[in-house]
Design an enzyme around this catalytic site. Structure first.
Site, PDB file in Angstrom:
ATOM      1  N   ASP A 144     -30.879  20.107  29.768  1.00 43.81           N
ATOM      2  CA  ASP A 144     -31.991  19.482  29.049  1.00 43.81           C
ATOM      3  C   ASP A 144     -31.543  18.875  27.723  1.00 43.81           C
ATOM      4  O   ASP A 144     -32.323  18.186  27.066  1.00 43.81           O
ATOM      5  CB  ASP A 144     -33.087  20.520  28.772  1.00 43.81           C
ATOM      6  CG  ASP A 144     -33.954  20.784  29.986  1.00 43.81           C
ATOM      7  OD1 ASP A 144     -33.892  19.986  30.940  1.00 43.81           O
ATOM      8  OD2 ASP A 144     -34.685  21.783  29.989  1.00 43.81           O
ATOM      9  N   ASP A 169     -38.338  21.423  39.851  1.00 47.25           N
ATOM     10  CA  ASP A 169     -38.008  22.231  38.680  1.00 47.25           C
ATOM     11  C   ASP A 169     -38.248  23.712  38.952  1.00 47.25           C
ATOM     12  O   ASP A 169     -38.997  24.090  39.863  1.00 47.25           O
ATOM     13  CB  ASP A 169     -38.849  21.776  37.484  1.00 47.25           C
ATOM     14  CG  ASP A 169     -38.097  21.875  36.164  1.00 47.25           C
ATOM     15  OD1 ASP A 169     -37.086  22.611  36.109  1.00 47.25           O
ATOM     16  OD2 ASP A 169     -38.519  21.230  35.187  1.00 47.25           O
TER      17      ASP A 169
END
Length: 536
Positions: free
Chosen positions: A515, A450
Site C-alpha cells: 500500500d 482484498d
C-alpha cells in the site's frame, strides 16, 4: 520390491540426485548441472562423512522427510500421533516412478503403522525451479492426528552459511535481512491466517561471497496463503538443511482411514550466477507456469484506483470527471475501490452486503462504466469477499457465519470479522452475490480481491480450527468465479502485500505488493519481492 540406487533429474543449468539406498529417499546433490562423466558412485563417495564424535556410527539421513523413526534428532519432516505408536513412523521406500527425466515420485510405507509417505519432485526444464510436495496417507483403520507434514527437506552444502529472510510490516513489506547461520535453528512462523506482511514464506541461503551477479545461492518459497513455518537448521555435526511447510493449529488435521494430506508446494532453485540468476529462475517459472497465456501476452495496463482520491465519498459526476482526467494522462484501467455497495459510508458497515448502493448510484454502476469505457479505459471493481461488518444485513441475519471461538471475545480489527468459508452456505452466498454483479455488468473485466484483517479467532461453526480449510475455500471460490467468467482478471491484495505467494497466484492474475506508494520506500519493497515475483 526393487528400485534404483539413485534418481537423476536434470534441468538446463541444475542437477538433482536423490539417493535411494537408505530406507527412505534423500537428496544427495542439488546444484550446478553435472557432466555426463559424473557418476552416482563418485557423488556418493564425495558425500561420505567422517564419524562425528559422541554420535551414532551411521548418521540418520536428512531424507526428504527426516523421521524420528530413522533416529533423526533434527526437526522431523512429519509429526503425527494416535493412541498407539504412530509418533515413531519409520517407513521404507517401496516404489520409485520416473515418468520423464525431470520428474519423480517416491512412495515409502510403514507397514506396522499403516502409513504411506509420497514425495513428488519436478525440476522444471525451462526455469530450473524444483517443485516438491509431501503426501501423507492413512492406510489404517483408525484416525491419525497430524501436527506437521513439511514439504520435502532440502539439505545444504557445507559452504552455504548465510540466511536472507524477508520480513516487514504494513506498507513496508519484503525487507531483506541477512545473517550468519548458527548452531541450532532459524525458525519463522506465521499464525495470521494469511501470507502476512511480516513473515513472507520464503528465504535465500547463500555464502559471504555471493553478490548480485555472482556466487552460489538457493531460494525457497512455500506456495501457500495460510499459516506457515520455515526452518533452516545447522546440526551439531555440521550438516544443514531447509524445511518449509504449513503451520497447523492444534487439532486442525486428523486423517481418517484412507484420507490423505498433501503439503503446500515448495518451490526452490539454485543459482551460481548470484541473486540475479536466482531471481531469473523464479521469474521464468512465474511467467511460464503460473500466469495464464491471456495475462502473459497482454501488456500490463496502467491503473487508476479511486481509493485515495475519494475514499468513501462516492459521487457519480466526480468519478466520471476523475475517469476523464485519468484517461488524459495515460491510465488504461479504472478501478472503483471500496464504498460502492449497500450501506458503505465508512469502514464500519456494509461488508457482506454486495449490492450496488442505490442511494449513491441511483441508476446502478452502468453510467460510470459507460463513461469509463467511452474515455478508453477498462473498468474494475473492488471486493473484500472474505470479510463481514457486524453492522451489515448479512451479519444480522447470520452471526454464526463469522469465524469465532466459544467463550473468547472477538478482537477489534478494522471493525470487521472474517466469514467462515469452511461453511458451504457462506461460499455459495458469496459466489452468487459476486456473480450477480458480474452478470449485470459484463463490462467489468477486473476484480481487486482484498483481505484486510488477520484470522485471530479462526474457529468454524463446529468449533474446530479452520485456517487450512479456510485457505482452500478461498482458492476454490476464486476458481469458481473465474471458471464462470473466464474474461475476468483478479488481483490478490491484502492490505497491500499480505497475500503474495505462488499459492494465490495459481488462481489470480497479479498481486498488489504494498500500500506504500512512496517512490523511495517502494525501491526496497519491490527489490525484496522481485526475488520471487516479477508481475506486480
Amino acid at each position: 520390491m526393487s528400485h534404483p540406487q539413485f534418481v537423476l533429474l536434470n534441468g538446463q543449468h541444475t542437477s538433482l540426485i536423490v539417493d535411494c539406498l537408505n530406507k527412505t529417499p534423500a537428496i544427495l546433490y542439488f546444484g550446478k548441472k553435472l557432466s555426463e562423466k559424473t557418476s552416482f558412485d563418485m557423488m556418493k563417495r564425495l558425500s561420505t562423512r567422517q564419524e562425528a564424535k559422541c554420535s551414532v556410527v551411521v548418521e540418520a539421513p536428512i531424507s526428504l522427510s527426516p523421521l524420528m523413526g530413522e533416529g533423526f534428532t533434527g526437526a522431523p519432516g512429519i509429526e503425527i500421533f494416535d493412541n498407539n505408536i504412530a509418533w515413531s513412523i519409520g517407513g521404507a521406500l517401496t516404489q520409485v516412478s520416473q515418468p520423464n527425466e525431470n520428474e519423480v515420485y517416491f512412495e515409502s510405507v510403514d507397514t506396522l503403522r499403516q502409513l504411506s509417505v509420497k514425495h513428488h519432485l519436478l525440476l522444471d526444464p525451462r526455469s530450473d525451479v524444483l517443485s516438491a510436495t509431501t503426501e501423507l496417507t492413512n492406510l489404517g483403520q483408525s484416525s491419525v492426528n497430524v501436527n506437521w507434514c513439511a514439504a520435502p527437506t532440502i539439505p545444504m552444502p557445507l559452504h552455504i552459511d548465510q540466511i536472507m529472510s524477508f520480513e516487514g510490516r504494513w506498507s513496508n513489506e519484503f525487507q531483506r535481512k541477512s545473517f550468519d547461520m548458527f548452531l541450532g535453528s532459524f525458525v519463522r512462523e506465521n499464525r495470521k491466517g494469511k501470507t502476512s506482511h511480516d513473515n513472507f514464506p520464503g528465504m535465500v541461503m547463500h555464502n559471504k561471497f555471493t553478490h548480485e551477479q555472482g556466487g552460489e545461492c538457493y531460494g525457497f518459497h512455500l506456495g501457500w496463503s495460510g499459516n506457515h513455518k520455515m526452518r533452516a537448521e545447522l546440526l551439531a555435526e555440521g550438516r544443514s538443511y531447509a524445511q518449509l511447510g504449513e503451520l497447523l493449529m492444534p487439532g486442525e488435521l486428523a486423517l481418517a482411514p484412507n484420507e490423505s494430506y498433501t503439503s503446500p508446494t515448495l518451490y526452490t532453485a539454485y543459482s551460481n550466477q548470484g541473486f540475479s540468476g536466482l531471481s531469473h529462475h523464479f521469474h521464468q517459472y512465474v511467467r511460464q507456469s503460473l500466469i495464464t497465456d491471456k495475462v502473459r501476452q497482454k501488456p500490463r495496463p496502467v491503473h487508476y484506483n479511486t481509493w485515495e482520491g475519494i475514499y468513501f465519498d462516492h459521487d457519480v459526476a466526480v468519478l466520471q470527471s476523475l475517469a476523464t482526467q485519468a484517461a488524459d494522462i495515460g491510465a488504461e484501467r479504472f478501478v472503483l475501490d471500496d464504498g460502492w455497495f449497500k450501506g458503505r459510508r465508512g469502514d464500519f458497515a456494509g461488508l457482506g452486503d454486495w449490492t450496488v448502493d442505490r442511494e449513491i448510484y441511483p441508476d446502478g454502476l452502468q453510467p460510470l462504466i459507460d463513461h469509463v469505457n467511452k474515455v478508453g479505459m477498462e473498468f474494475g471493481l473492488w471486493f473484500e469477499p472474505e470479510m463481514v461488518n457486524p453492522d451489515s444485513d448479512l451479519y444480522r441475519n447470520h452471526p454464526e457465519w463469522a469465524l469465532q471461538t466459544q467463550g473468547n471475545e472477538q478482537l477489534q480489527f478494522r471493525k470487521q470479522l472474517v466469514l467462515d468459508m469452511t461453511n458451504p452456505a457462506v461460499t455459495d452466498y458469496l459466489f452468487n452475490a459476486i456473480n450477480d454483479i458480474l452478470v449485470e455488468y459484463p463490462q467489468i473485466l477486473y476484480l481487486k480481491w482484498d483481505m484486510n484483517r488477520d484470522l485471530n479467532h479462526a474457529g468454524n461453526l463446529l468449533g474446530k480450527p479452520a485456517v487450512h480449510q479456510q485457505t482452500k475455500a478461498a482458492y476454490a471460490l476464486i476458481k469458481r468465479l473465474k471458471d464462470s467468467h473466464p474474461h475476468i482478471e483478479i488481483e490478490s491484495c491484502s492490505s497491500g502485500g499480505a497475500r503474495v505467494d505462488y499459492g494465490v497466484l495459481q488462481h489470480t492474475d497479479r498481486v498488489w505488493t504494498s500500500d506504500s506508494n512512496d517512490a523511495l520506500d517502494r525501491l526496497t519493497i519491490q527489490r525484496g519481492c522481485s526475488f520471487f515475483s516479477q508481475r506486480k
